[in-house]
Design a protein around this motif. Sequence first.
Motif, PDB file in Angstrom:
ATOM      1  N   ASP A 148       0.853  -1.195   0.000  1.00  0.00           N
ATOM      2  CA  ASP A 148       0.000   0.000   0.000  1.00  0.00           C
ATOM      3  C   ASP A 148       0.885   1.240   0.000  1.00  0.00           C
ATOM      4  OD1 ASP A 148       1.033  -0.182   2.541  1.00  0.00           O
ATOM      5  OD2 ASP A 148      -0.868  -0.600   3.513  1.00  0.00           O
ATOM      6  N   ASN A 149       0.265   2.415  -0.060  1.00  0.00           N
ATOM      7  CA  ASN A 149       1.027   3.679  -0.068  1.00  0.00           C
ATOM      8  C   ASN A 149       2.123   3.696  -1.133  1.00  0.00           C
ATOM      9  OD1 ASN A 149      -0.273   5.019   2.233  1.00  0.00           O
ATOM     10  ND2 ASN A 149       0.560   3.271   3.357  1.00  0.00           N
ATOM     11  N   LEU A 150       1.720   3.480  -2.365  1.00  0.00           N
ATOM     12  CA  LEU A 150       2.705   3.455  -3.458  1.00  0.00           C
ATOM     13  C   LEU A 150       2.166   4.205  -4.678  1.00  0.00           C
ATOM     14  CD1 LEU A 150       3.527  -0.386  -3.350  1.00  0.00           C
ATOM     15  CD2 LEU A 150       5.152   1.439  -2.759  1.00  0.00           C
ATOM     16  N   THR A 151       3.065   4.861  -5.388  1.00  0.00           N
ATOM     17  CA  THR A 151       2.709   5.420  -6.701  1.00  0.00           C
ATOM     18  C   THR A 151       3.294   4.486  -7.747  1.00  0.00           C
ATOM     19  OG1 THR A 151       2.654   7.655  -5.842  1.00  0.00           O
ATOM     20  CG2 THR A 151       2.930   7.433  -8.218  1.00  0.00           C
ATOM     21  N   VAL A 152       2.394   3.878  -8.526  1.00  0.00           N
ATOM     22  CA  VAL A 152       2.804   2.817  -9.449  1.00  0.00           C
ATOM     23  C   VAL A 152       2.568   3.267 -10.889  1.00  0.00           C
ATOM     24  CG1 VAL A 152       2.560   0.375 -10.022  1.00  0.00           C
ATOM     25  CG2 VAL A 152       2.042   1.157  -7.698  1.00  0.00           C
ATOM     26  N   GLY A 153       3.637   3.355 -11.662  1.00  0.00           N
ATOM     27  CA  GLY A 153       3.528   3.715 -13.074  1.00  0.00           C
ATOM     28  C   GLY A 153       3.496   2.468 -13.931  1.00  0.00           C
ATOM     29  N   PHE A 154       2.572   2.435 -14.885  1.00  0.00           N
ATOM     30  CA  PHE A 154       2.521   1.360 -15.876  1.00  0.00           C
ATOM     31  C   PHE A 154       2.833   1.994 -17.214  1.00  0.00           C
ATOM     32  CE2 PHE A 154      -0.086  -0.241 -12.480  1.00  0.00           C
ATOM     33  CZ  PHE A 154       0.135  -1.611 -12.482  1.00  0.00           C
ATOM     34  N   CYS A 155       3.768   1.432 -17.965  1.00  0.00           N
ATOM     35  CA  CYS A 155       4.188   2.099 -19.196  1.00  0.00           C
ATOM     36  C   CYS A 155       4.251   1.122 -20.369  1.00  0.00           C
ATOM     37  CB  CYS A 155       5.557   2.726 -18.965  1.00  0.00           C
ATOM     38  SG  CYS A 155       6.220   3.526 -20.433  1.00  0.00           S
ATOM     39  N   GLY A 156       3.664   1.515 -21.490  1.00  0.00           N
ATOM     40  CA  GLY A 156       3.781   0.720 -22.713  1.00  0.00           C
ATOM     41  C   GLY A 156       2.433   0.330 -23.269  1.00  0.00           C
ATOM     42  N   ASP A 157       2.226  -0.978 -23.426  1.00  0.00           N
ATOM     43  CA  ASP A 157       1.001  -1.492 -24.036  1.00  0.00           C
ATOM     44  C   ASP A 157      -0.007  -1.844 -22.946  1.00  0.00           C
ATOM     45  OD1 ASP A 157      -0.975  -2.771 -25.416  1.00  0.00           O
ATOM     46  OD2 ASP A 157       0.378  -4.071 -26.560  1.00  0.00           O
ATOM     47  N   LEU A 158      -0.794  -0.854 -22.552  1.00  0.00           N
ATOM     48  CA  LEU A 158      -1.745  -1.079 -21.459  1.00  0.00           C
ATOM     49  C   LEU A 158      -3.054  -1.653 -21.997  1.00  0.00           C
ATOM     50  CD1 LEU A 158      -1.151   2.106 -19.276  1.00  0.00           C
ATOM     51  CD2 LEU A 158       0.294   0.105 -19.629  1.00  0.00           C
ATOM     52  N   LYS A 159      -3.190  -1.647 -23.327  1.00  0.00           N
ATOM     53  CA  LYS A 159      -4.400  -2.183 -23.941  1.00  0.00           C
ATOM     54  C   LYS A 159      -4.367  -3.716 -23.981  1.00  0.00           C
ATOM     55  CE  LYS A 159      -7.071  -2.073 -28.212  1.00  0.00           C
ATOM     56  NZ  LYS A 159      -7.078  -1.629 -29.615  1.00  0.00           N
ATOM     57  N   PHE A 160      -3.296  -4.252 -24.546  1.00  0.00           N
ATOM     58  CA  PHE A 160      -3.234  -5.703 -24.737  1.00  0.00           C
ATOM     59  C   PHE A 160      -2.457  -6.410 -23.631  1.00  0.00           C
ATOM     60  CE2 PHE A 160      -3.536  -4.184 -29.265  1.00  0.00           C
ATOM     61  CZ  PHE A 160      -4.803  -4.688 -29.515  1.00  0.00           C
ATOM     62  N   GLY A 161      -1.783  -5.669 -22.790  1.00  0.00           N
ATOM     63  CA  GLY A 161      -0.914  -6.291 -21.771  1.00  0.00           C
ATOM     64  C   GLY A 161      -1.732  -6.909 -20.646  1.00  0.00           C
ATOM     65  N   ARG A 162      -1.893  -8.233 -20.702  1.00  0.00           N
ATOM     66  CA  ARG A 162      -2.735  -8.907 -19.698  1.00  0.00           C
ATOM     67  C   ARG A 162      -2.131  -8.820 -18.305  1.00  0.00           C
ATOM     68  NH1 ARG A 162      -1.750 -14.603 -22.816  1.00  0.00           N
ATOM     69  NH2 ARG A 162       0.489 -14.760 -22.521  1.00  0.00           N
ATOM     70  N   LYS A 178      -1.551   5.128  -5.953  1.00  0.00           N
ATOM     71  CA  LYS A 178      -1.830   6.049  -7.054  1.00  0.00           C
ATOM     72  C   LYS A 178      -1.324   5.396  -8.344  1.00  0.00           C
ATOM     73  CE  LYS A 178      -1.008  10.567  -8.928  1.00  0.00           C
ATOM     74  NZ  LYS A 178      -0.213  11.789  -8.893  1.00  0.00           N
ATOM     75  N   PHE A 179      -2.202   5.308  -9.328  1.00  0.00           N
ATOM     76  CA  PHE A 179      -1.839   4.681 -10.604  1.00  0.00           C
ATOM     77  C   PHE A 179      -1.481   5.762 -11.618  1.00  0.00           C
ATOM     78  CE2 PHE A 179      -4.686   1.660  -8.571  1.00  0.00           C
ATOM     79  CZ  PHE A 179      -4.036   0.447  -8.762  1.00  0.00           C
ATOM     80  N   VAL A 180      -0.348   5.592 -12.283  1.00  0.00           N
ATOM     81  CA  VAL A 180       0.053   6.511 -13.350  1.00  0.00           C
ATOM     82  C   VAL A 180       0.148   5.669 -14.623  1.00  0.00           C
ATOM     83  CG1 VAL A 180       1.779   8.158 -14.111  1.00  0.00           C
ATOM     84  CG2 VAL A 180       1.321   7.904 -11.666  1.00  0.00           C
ATOM     85  N   LEU A 181      -0.758   5.930 -15.562  1.00  0.00           N
ATOM     86  CA  LEU A 181      -0.895   5.074 -16.742  1.00  0.00           C
ATOM     87  C   LEU A 181      -0.280   5.775 -17.946  1.00  0.00           C
ATOM     88  CD1 LEU A 181      -4.654   4.183 -16.081  1.00  0.00           C
ATOM     89  CD2 LEU A 181      -2.632   2.908 -15.321  1.00  0.00           C
ATOM     90  N   VAL A 182       0.870   5.281 -18.387  1.00  0.00           N
ATOM     91  CA  VAL A 182       1.619   5.941 -19.466  1.00  0.00           C
ATOM     92  C   VAL A 182       1.558   5.068 -20.727  1.00  0.00           C
ATOM     93  CG1 VAL A 182       3.825   6.954 -20.119  1.00  0.00           C
ATOM     94  CG2 VAL A 182       3.246   6.725 -17.688  1.00  0.00           C
ATOM     95  N   SER A 183       0.911   5.574 -21.767  1.00  0.00           N
ATOM     96  CA  SER A 183       0.825   4.796 -23.014  1.00  0.00           C
ATOM     97  C   SER A 183       0.532   5.722 -24.173  1.00  0.00           C
ATOM     98  CB  SER A 183      -0.285   3.752 -22.916  1.00  0.00           C
ATOM     99  OG  SER A 183      -1.546   4.377 -23.024  1.00  0.00           O
TER     100      SER A 183
END
Length: 303
Positions: A148-162, A178-183
């Motif tokens: 918990d208490n994390l800022t998590v960035g996801f980067c790249g193919d967020l559409k197809f990335g299961r 906190k979610f940071v969605l980079v695509s």
Amino acid sequence: MRSLIDILELNTEEIEELIHKANDIIANPSKYSEKCRGKKLATLFFEPSTRTRLSFEAAMYELGGNVLGFSEAQSSSAAKGESVADTAKMISCYADIVAMRHPKEGAPLVAAMNATIPVINAGDGGHNHPTQTLTDLLTIYREKGRLDNLTVGFCGDLKFGRTVHSLINALSRYKNIKFVLVSPEELKLPGYVKDNLKKSGLEYVQTTDLDAVMPELDILYMTRVQRERFFNEEDYLRLRDTYILRPERLSNAKEDLSILHPLPRVNEISVAIDNDPRACYFKQALNGKFIRMALILKLLEVE
Ligand code: NCD
């Protein structure tokens, strides 16, 4: 008898229990070396894999069990037209537990409905990948000491990335994430995953600019652009190099950032980052074996 098709079938206490079990396996491997003596794991892989299949197999061997299966659809009766339901019924005669990967979303669920042994979803199309998520959660826990208490960035193919879909669903149940969605625009997170996120009430931002958000991140989850899910090669070629993590991009990142990637990497992380203490992706691959050992023990109800 229980299967694992979607990560949300496990509650947070069960996830904690699996993480503790995996940590105990890491600390005391010999305690577990005979736990699955005489048991068989079937790995039914209708789609390519290196880590997932081999880590499942290594997990079962390290528990003293045996493994059978196939690693491509062409070498199974699916090539003759056998249904997933029939394959599942048949494999129930030969094994005690199954790990199945399939290009069609929902295939492992169909298998679980027809098998008389536990079925583990080892990746279904662009949908879910719960055991990669357990691997990711174990890695985050071991690196950060918390989920918990994390800022998590996801980067790249967020559409197809299961792996992204399953990990976002899992993290949505923890506090103050906190979610940071980079695509790129075309590879944004699908609506159904975003709906789960919205329901959780957690904060999220969507952006195309990795550099702008880098300083905030505690975790950076890089992903490969999923070539096999594209309808045309041109789109893939145009999008595949949108984000390449090179050392200079980390200049304003946190000192204790953890960089994760489910692997395989194509070129989205420069090899120059591999020796940076923040790179966790090979440790993550190792963690995958231990958490799968914990999961096999749980689903086979081995004490
Ligand atoms: C991932 C998968 O299969 O979805 N790989 C894995 O299981 N470690 C990610 C990917 O293929 O990009």
